[in-house]
Design a protein around this motif. Structure first.
Motif, PDB file in Angstrom:
ATOM      1  N   GLN A  88      -2.614 -39.166   7.776  1.00 22.19           N
ATOM      2  CA  GLN A  88      -2.058 -38.180   6.841  1.00 22.19           C
ATOM      3  C   GLN A  88      -1.724 -38.811   5.493  1.00 22.19           C
ATOM      4  O   GLN A  88      -1.848 -38.183   4.448  1.00 22.19           O
ATOM      5  CB  GLN A  88      -0.813 -37.538   7.443  1.00 22.19           C
ATOM      6  N   LEU A  89      -1.299 -40.080   5.549  1.00 19.82           N
ATOM      7  CA  LEU A  89      -0.995 -40.765   4.296  1.00 19.82           C
ATOM      8  C   LEU A  89      -2.210 -40.839   3.390  1.00 19.82           C
ATOM      9  O   LEU A  89      -2.101 -40.932   2.172  1.00 19.82           O
ATOM     10  CB  LEU A  89      -0.507 -42.189   4.584  1.00 19.82           C
ATOM     11  N   HIS A  90      -3.373 -40.788   4.011  1.00 18.15           N
ATOM     12  CA  HIS A  90      -4.620 -40.856   3.258  1.00 18.15           C
ATOM     13  C   HIS A  90      -4.664 -39.794   2.154  1.00 18.15           C
ATOM     14  O   HIS A  90      -5.252 -39.992   1.103  1.00 18.15           O
ATOM     15  CB  HIS A  90      -5.785 -40.658   4.232  1.00 18.15           C
ATOM     16  N   HIS A  91      -4.018 -38.648   2.422  1.00 14.67           N
ATOM     17  CA  HIS A  91      -4.111 -37.538   1.456  1.00 14.67           C
ATOM     18  C   HIS A  91      -2.929 -37.467   0.516  1.00 14.67           C
ATOM     19  O   HIS A  91      -2.845 -36.560  -0.296  1.00 14.67           O
ATOM     20  CB  HIS A  91      -4.247 -36.211   2.206  1.00 14.67           C
ATOM     21  N   VAL A  92      -2.016 -38.438   0.644  1.00 15.08           N
ATOM     22  CA  VAL A  92      -0.782 -38.320  -0.138  1.00 15.08           C
ATOM     23  C   VAL A  92      -1.061 -38.279  -1.633  1.00 15.08           C
ATOM     24  O   VAL A  92      -0.454 -37.506  -2.371  1.00 15.08           O
ATOM     25  CB  VAL A  92       0.167 -39.491   0.201  1.00 15.08           C
ATOM     26  N   THR A  93      -2.009 -39.073  -2.089  1.00 14.00           N
ATOM     27  CA  THR A  93      -2.276 -39.119  -3.530  1.00 14.00           C
ATOM     28  C   THR A  93      -2.546 -37.746  -4.110  1.00 14.00           C
ATOM     29  O   THR A  93      -2.251 -37.486  -5.269  1.00 14.00           O
ATOM     30  CB  THR A  93      -3.497 -40.012  -3.839  1.00 14.00           C
ATOM     31  N   SER A  94      -3.137 -36.853  -3.286  1.00 17.14           N
ATOM     32  CA  SER A  94      -3.534 -35.553  -3.842  1.00 17.14           C
ATOM     33  C   SER A  94      -2.331 -34.671  -4.135  1.00 17.14           C
ATOM     34  O   SER A  94      -2.406 -33.810  -4.987  1.00 17.14           O
ATOM     35  CB  SER A  94      -4.496 -34.865  -2.882  1.00 17.14           C
ATOM     36  N   TYR A  95      -1.211 -34.862  -3.451  1.00 17.40           N
ATOM     37  CA  TYR A  95      -0.116 -33.916  -3.691  1.00 17.40           C
ATOM     38  C   TYR A  95       1.202 -34.558  -4.141  1.00 17.40           C
ATOM     39  O   TYR A  95       2.080 -33.891  -4.629  1.00 17.40           O
ATOM     40  CB  TYR A  95       0.147 -33.065  -2.435  1.00 17.40           C
ATOM     41  N   THR A  96       1.328 -35.862  -3.970  1.00 16.03           N
ATOM     42  CA  THR A  96       2.653 -36.437  -4.217  1.00 16.03           C
ATOM     43  C   THR A  96       3.062 -36.254  -5.677  1.00 16.03           C
ATOM     44  O   THR A  96       2.236 -36.295  -6.592  1.00 16.03           O
ATOM     45  CB  THR A  96       2.685 -37.921  -3.846  1.00 16.03           C
ATOM     46  N   THR A  97       4.350 -36.052  -5.856  1.00 17.35           N
ATOM     47  CA  THR A  97       4.870 -35.930  -7.216  1.00 17.35           C
ATOM     48  C   THR A  97       5.352 -37.283  -7.724  1.00 17.35           C
ATOM     49  O   THR A  97       5.840 -37.392  -8.840  1.00 17.35           O
ATOM     50  CB  THR A  97       6.036 -34.930  -7.260  1.00 17.35           C
ATOM     51  N   ALA A  98       5.225 -38.318  -6.881  1.00 18.35           N
ATOM     52  CA  ALA A  98       5.694 -39.646  -7.295  1.00 18.35           C
ATOM     53  C   ALA A  98       4.587 -40.672  -7.113  1.00 18.35           C
ATOM     54  O   ALA A  98       4.672 -41.550  -6.263  1.00 18.35           O
ATOM     55  CB  ALA A  98       6.931 -40.049  -6.488  1.00 18.35           C
ATOM     56  N   PRO A  99       3.512 -40.555  -7.897  1.00 18.78           N
ATOM     57  CA  PRO A  99       2.405 -41.498  -7.717  1.00 18.78           C
ATOM     58  C   PRO A  99       2.793 -42.944  -8.013  1.00 18.78           C
ATOM     59  O   PRO A  99       2.273 -43.861  -7.410  1.00 18.78           O
ATOM     60  CB  PRO A  99       1.331 -41.002  -8.702  1.00 18.78           C
ATOM     61  N   LYS A 100       3.743 -43.126  -8.932  1.00 16.17           N
ATOM     62  CA  LYS A 100       4.156 -44.494  -9.269  1.00 16.17           C
ATOM     63  C   LYS A 100       4.847 -45.146  -8.080  1.00 16.17           C
ATOM     64  O   LYS A 100       4.630 -46.314  -7.782  1.00 16.17           O
ATOM     65  CB  LYS A 100       5.106 -44.466 -10.465  1.00 16.17           C
ATOM     66  N   LEU A 101       5.659 -44.362  -7.407  1.00 15.30           N
ATOM     67  CA  LEU A 101       6.365 -44.889  -6.232  1.00 15.30           C
ATOM     68  C   LEU A 101       5.343 -45.301  -5.180  1.00 15.30           C
ATOM     69  O   LEU A 101       5.454 -46.361  -4.548  1.00 15.30           O
ATOM     70  CB  LEU A 101       7.290 -43.805  -5.678  1.00 15.30           C
ATOM     71  N   LEU A 102       4.326 -44.471  -5.002  1.00 15.88           N
ATOM     72  CA  LEU A 102       3.278 -44.765  -4.028  1.00 15.88           C
ATOM     73  C   LEU A 102       2.598 -46.082  -4.384  1.00 15.88           C
ATOM     74  O   LEU A 102       2.360 -46.937  -3.528  1.00 15.88           O
ATOM     75  CB  LEU A 102       2.265 -43.624  -4.034  1.00 15.88           C
ATOM     76  N   LEU A 103       2.322 -46.236  -5.667  1.00 19.70           N
ATOM     77  CA  LEU A 103       1.637 -47.442  -6.123  1.00 19.70           C
ATOM     78  C   LEU A 103       2.496 -48.676  -5.873  1.00 19.70           C
ATOM     79  O   LEU A 103       2.013 -49.709  -5.400  1.00 19.70           O
ATOM     80  CB  LEU A 103       1.335 -47.298  -7.610  1.00 19.70           C
ATOM     81  N   PHE A 104       3.798 -48.532  -6.157  1.00 16.58           N
ATOM     82  CA  PHE A 104       4.703 -49.645  -5.890  1.00 16.58           C
ATOM     83  C   PHE A 104       4.704 -50.002  -4.405  1.00 16.58           C
ATOM     84  O   PHE A 104       4.666 -51.172  -4.025  1.00 16.58           O
ATOM     85  CB  PHE A 104       6.122 -49.303  -6.363  1.00 16.58           C
ATOM     86  N   GLY A 105       4.740 -48.966  -3.591  1.00 19.75           N
ATOM     87  CA  GLY A 105       4.705 -49.198  -2.147  1.00 19.75           C
ATOM     88  C   GLY A 105       3.449 -49.944  -1.756  1.00 19.75           C
ATOM     89  O   GLY A 105       3.489 -50.898  -0.979  1.00 19.75           O
ATOM     90  N   LEU A 106       2.340 -49.536  -2.348  1.00 17.55           N
ATOM     91  CA  LEU A 106       1.058 -50.188  -2.051  1.00 17.55           C
ATOM     92  C   LEU A 106       1.127 -51.671  -2.396  1.00 17.55           C
ATOM     93  O   LEU A 106       0.695 -52.528  -1.623  1.00 17.55           O
ATOM     94  CB  LEU A 106      -0.052 -49.500  -2.849  1.00 17.55           C
ATOM     95  N   ILE A 107       1.701 -51.962  -3.566  1.00 14.44           N
ATOM     96  CA  ILE A 107       1.748 -53.364  -3.999  1.00 14.44           C
ATOM     97  C   ILE A 107       2.566 -54.188  -3.005  1.00 14.44           C
ATOM     98  O   ILE A 107       2.155 -55.275  -2.591  1.00 14.44           O
ATOM     99  CB  ILE A 107       2.345 -53.462  -5.420  1.00 14.44           C
ATOM    100  N   PHE A 108       3.697 -53.644  -2.584  1.00 14.38           N
ATOM    101  CA  PHE A 108       4.514 -54.396  -1.625  1.00 14.38           C
ATOM    102  C   PHE A 108       3.786 -54.577  -0.296  1.00 14.38           C
ATOM    103  O   PHE A 108       3.895 -55.614   0.354  1.00 14.38           O
ATOM    104  CB  PHE A 108       5.865 -53.704  -1.425  1.00 14.38           C
ATOM    105  N   MET A 109       3.042 -53.555   0.092  1.00 12.95           N
ATOM    106  CA  MET A 109       2.299 -53.697   1.348  1.00 12.95           C
ATOM    107  C   MET A 109       1.214 -54.757   1.223  1.00 12.95           C
ATOM    108  O   MET A 109       0.957 -55.504   2.162  1.00 12.95           O
ATOM    109  CB  MET A 109       1.697 -52.352   1.748  1.00 12.95           C
TER     110      MET A 109
END
Lengths: 484, 502
Positions: free
Chosen positions: A195-216
């Protein structure tokens, strides 16, 4: 409530948990003279595990426990090779452990628990499973490194590993929490990778997602041992008992690949254009640091540690292509690397005896005079690691280079080959010591009379040659896992 | 007749190396005899090439093509044309002489030495008949391993330096070729050389690919300025290693020019032909002068090898210049033919020279020219052979050295007399460095007391030298069979130059 079907899907894992617990009990009630029996029982446990993985393989991808656990071909292949290399490590470890009076249930149960961690990790369908598998693998590894607890160097290595590993786990967890948070902004929060695969399409916080990605990615980089998150590798490789090092260099790398694939492709596939370049940077740094620093090493285990770092650079080349071909190439690379490195450590273990670790490069002087067969096997391992045809290490490199070119990253493949030339030097140096140098005065080099070790080591190293001549089936298998 | 003749030729020596290795260091004579049997058997089988290959039919014959890696479309593809046949025959011929030559000279682990030689032979044969680029590349790289071991274990005092330099230098060049091949694979979806030859490429692509190939093969040939590994490798290698290196391995480089640069990047090749021609002339003239001042015999012959290989590259690339004028197609073919004959001839001449030096080295354990003098007084038969090969090295008419050089000079004259002038320089310099060496080594009075103790060549050594002498003279007096063998293949190569791919 989990139903029977869920348990059946996870049967190999459940079986190993039960077997490991039984081994612990057995160890407690065994007479010390019977302890060596544990060795054969543990190998049998792993081989049955391989059978269960292969025999119970469903025709298509299935999930259990509400998507937490995925059983697909990627997981199957990685599990088979993780179990196989661990069984090989057990065979290599026996004389070493007997010499150092370390034969006891702890080694075997901890190793099996670590393997269960690998199996969970490569089958993860949710962030929680990733973390669970990773921690099971890591905690078992920390303890394994400190197996010889009275010695100074292993304890130091274990502490370093633990502290840095905990930090990396924290980073990973932090990243996961951000991703989880981002998925909740504009939708229902989820930990499920699919489900996380589709998060980019709807999330209102893309920057937060990107930060999470970097930490991962920091967490993934740590587990792979990619520069600049490689600091623990040399110390742990050198300090840990050699069989444990062999395990960390083989099975553990398969897990790291599995984890990277699950998190990045299954979870963050939509952000591929973001993490591709990050992985490319990690790859270049790993290639540079691994290959350059390896040149000056005098300790063989440390040399192989830096060689690991550089090999993870090549693996990242395949991953950063972010295409099924790239993943297949990277998986092929991970499997081949596991087989190569376990063979190299096998030679060290075949030569080590009580009071003589055989871990300095100079310890191998004149091996060709003392034991031509072991020298030959070491040469195969070294040329394979260096990527010289007809050994399989060459084809693994060709595959990842091709996938980088395919992904329009010609520059990355050029960096890859330039560092392959530099890396060649230190592998050749080992061959030089083995073949061209005269044995040192009073050299105690001699092959262990252990029959099972000799046979398995020979098969292991010759497999590098055989796979180099017939790499089609393994590649086909890897490609089929990614639907090619 | 054999249906899989080429595969048999590759795998017979490689598989034969296994029993040789198993013979072990405890039974050195068994290992020697086994390896000789394998080498002779391979040579006998390779003679069937002459029976089964039809020179007049042209094209690639004796084709074997099997899908090796289905998901990548890599083939185990082998085929031979006249040039391959000639090179394979030379390889199997020289391999026997190398094994005989090493007979009692190699006392340390002879089984490993012989096994490495046999593996090397098989891989080299494979290089000369691979039609799949990736297969070619794998074999091209794999030959480094046995050579690395040969120089490193049985070489001279600075063997480790020399062998590492040799390995890393060659590896360095070839990785760029690998990238070029992978790039071509992206475009064509196959590694089949015939398909790659037909692949249209822009000038920019061709240029990059041309230079990637050029660096790989130029190092192998070797061409100036990337020749520096060769003198070191030759000086430190055991005699057998030097012979194979000079006689066969250098040809892998020029063979690569024919199979890769000519068909895949003809336009870039034509555009940059001047570069290769200039480098070839530098090799011929400048390296000739460098050879003149050498004090080590092996180094001298190594430098003369570089100069002679300059003729091969000159002959190949002069054809590009000549093809600009449709009237001089015949001349282009003549140059190419000369290059091919020079390849074969140099194999025999340089192999023979290194064998001669090996004979002297086994007795004196020195390669310095100044340590010798008056050898003819104690070894008259040896002197006879040495002078013969020296003459062939200078390109005396009647020896094989003359034929190829003459054809190349003739062709270059019709392209540009200045090129011919510089190329013809070799006739003077070559004679100077070779004959001066002969003078200092063979003639004169014996000044070194050790020379007086040198023994005449024994039966084994005589056999090796007679075999080389027969080849050198046969090619020199009657080159027609060799010319005929390669004729249609050379015509085909020249025609390929005229095809534009842009």
């Amino acid at each position: 409530m989990p139903n029977l079907n869920d348990i059946l899907i996870m049967l190999p894992e459940f079986y190993l948990v039960v077997a490991a617990c039984l081994l612990l009990l057995l160890d407690a009630f065994m007479k010390s003279t019977e302890r060596p029996m544990l060795h054969w029982i543990s190998i049998a446990v792993l081989l049955v595990g391989i059978y269960l993985v292969i025999a119970g393989q469903p025709a298509q991808t299935v999930t259990a426990f509400g998507g937490m656990f995925v059983r697909d071909r990627v997981a199957e292949i990685l599990k088979v090779f993780a179990l196989l290399t661990t069984a090989i490590v057990f065979v290599y470890a026996r004389p070493y452990l007997i010499d150092r009076k370390l034969v006891n249930g702890e080694f075997y149960t901890l190793m099996i628990f670590a393997v269960i961690g690998i199996m969970l990790l490569v089958s993860a369908g949710s962030l929680v499973t990733v973390y669970l598998g990773l921690e099971l693998l890591s905690l078992s590894s920390y303890a394994l490194v400190a197996l010889n607890r009275d010695a100074r160097l292993p304890s130091e290595a274990a502490i370093k590993y633990f502290v840095l590993g905990a930090l990396a786990s924290g980073m990973l967890l932090y990243g996961m929490s951000m991703v989880y948070g981002a998925s909740g902004m504009g939708g229902t929060p989820t930990l499920d990778l699919a489900q996380l695969h589709h998060v980019t399409s709807y999330t209102t916080a893309p920057k937060l997602l990107l930060f999470g990605l970097i930490f991962m990615i920091v967490g993934i980089g740590f587990k792979l041992g990619a520069a600049p998150f490689h600091m623990w590798i040399p110390d742990v490789y050198q300090g840990a008992p050699t069989p444990v090092t062999a395990f960390i260099a083989s099975g553990s790398k398969l897990a790291a690949f599995g984890m990277a694939y699950r998190l990045l492709d299954a979870g963050m596939g939509d952000l591929a254009h973001q993490w591709q370049l990050m992985l490319a940077v990690l790859a270049v740094l790993s290639l540079a640091i691994g290959n350059l620093v390896a040149i000056v090493q005098t300790n063989l285990k440390r040399l192989l540690a830096y060689s690991t770092i550089s090999h993870m650079g090549y693996l990242l080349l395949g991953l950063s292509a972010a295409s099924p071909e790239g993943y297949a190439a990277a998986m092929f690379y991970a499997i081949c690397y596991a087989l190569m490195s376990v063979a190299a450590f096998g030679v060290i273990l075949a030569l080590a005896r009580s009071g003589f670790e055989c871990e300095e490069i100079s310890d191998l002087k004149g091996l060709n005079q003392k034991s031509p067969w072991l020298a030959f096997l070491m040469m195969l391992a070294m040329f394979s690691l260096a990527g010289v045809p007809p050994l399989v290490g060459f084809w693994a490199k060709v595959l990842v280079l091709e996938s980088a070119i395919h992904a329009n990253m010609l520059w990355l493949s050029l960096v890859g080959v330039v560092f392959a030339i530099i890396g060649l030097y230190y592998y050749l140096h080992v061959v030089k010591v083995v073949y061209f140098d005269k044995p040192a005065e009073g050299s105690v080099l001699a092959a262990k009379p252990d029959g099972s070790l000799r046979i398995v080591l020979s098969l292991n190293a010759l497999a590098l040659l055989a796979l180099g001549l017939f790499w089609g089936p393994l590649l086909g298998w890897c490609r089929s896992a990614f639907g090619l | 007749m054999f249906t899989h003749l080429l595969s048999l030729l590759i795998w017979l020596p490689v598989a034969g190396a296994i029993p040789v290795l198993l013979a072990g260091s405890k039974r050195p004579n068994l290992a020697r005899w086994l390896s000789l049997i394998v080498a002779v058997l391979t040579f006998v089988v390779s003679l069937f090439l002459l029976v089964q290959y039809q020179p007049d039919a042209g094209g690639m014959q004796l084709v074997e093509n099997y899908l090796w890696i289905p998901s990548w479309g890599v083939h185990y593809g082998l085929a031979a044309d006249g040039i391959s046949v000639a090179l394979i025959l030379m390889t199997t011929f020289v391999s026997i002489l190398v094994i005989v030559g090493a007979w009692e000279v190699i006392q340390d682990k002879p089984h490993q030495y012989m096994a490495a030689m046999l593996v090397l032979e098989g891989l080299l044969i494979g290089v000369f008949c691979a039609t799949d680029a990736l297969l070619f590349y794998a074999l091209f790289e794999a030959i480094l391993i046995p050579m690395f071991i040969l120089i490193g274990i049985w070489g001279g005092p600075r063997r480790v330096y020399a062998t590492l330099k040799f390995f890393i230098y060659t590896f360095f060049g070839s990785v760029f070729m690998l990238i070029a091949l992978l790039y071509l694979y992206q475009k064509a979806g196959t590694f089949d050389l015939a398909t790659l030859a037909a692949l249209p490429l822009t000038m920019k692509e061709q240029t990059w690919i041309f230079f990637a190939f050029l660096i790989a093969f130029a190092i192998k040939v070797p061409m100036v300025p990337v020749h520096t590994w060769l003198p070191d490798a030759h000086v430190e290698a055991p005699t057998g290693g030097s012979v194979v290196l000079a006689a066969v391995m250098l040809k892998v480089g020029t063979y690569g020019f024919l199979r890769f640069i000519l068909p895949i990047t003809p336009d870039a090749g034509a555009h940059y032909a001047w570069l290769v021609i200039v480098l070839s002339l530098v090799a011929i003239v400048y390296i000739g002068y460098v050879a003149l001042v050498q004090e080590d015999m092996k180094k001298l012959v190594a430098y003369s090898s570089i100069a002679h290989m300059g003729f091969v590259t000159l002959g190949i690339f002069i054809a590009f210049l000549l093809m600009r004028d449709p009237a001089s197609v015949d001349m282009a073919k003549l140059g190419m033919q000369g290059a091919m004959i020079q390849m074969i001839s140099h194999g025999f001449v340089s192999g023979a020279m290194f064998s001669c030096i090996g004979v002297m080295y086994d007795r004196m354990h020195t390669r310095q020219i100044k340590d010798y003098g008056g050898v003819i007084n104690v070894m008259p038969w040896f002197g006879f052979f040495y002078v013969l090969f020296a003459m062939a090295n200078c390109g005396l008419p009647g020896t094989s050295g003359f034929v190829g050089e003459f054809m190349v000079i003739l062709a270059s004259f019709s392209a540009n007399p200045w090129i011919a002038l510089f190329a013809a320089f070799t006739l003077i310099i070559g004679a100077a460095y070779t004959l001066w060496m002969v003078k200092r080594v063979l003639w004169g009075d014996i000044t070194n007391p050790h020379v007086a103790e040198m023994k005449e060549i024994n039966g084994r050594e005589t056999f090796v030298l007679i075999a080389f002498a027969a080849a050198v003279l046969a090619l020199g007096i009657w080159p027609q069979p060799l010319v005929h063998l390669m004729d249609t293949s050379v015509s085909h190569l020249v025609q390929q130059l005229a095809i534009h791919k842009i």
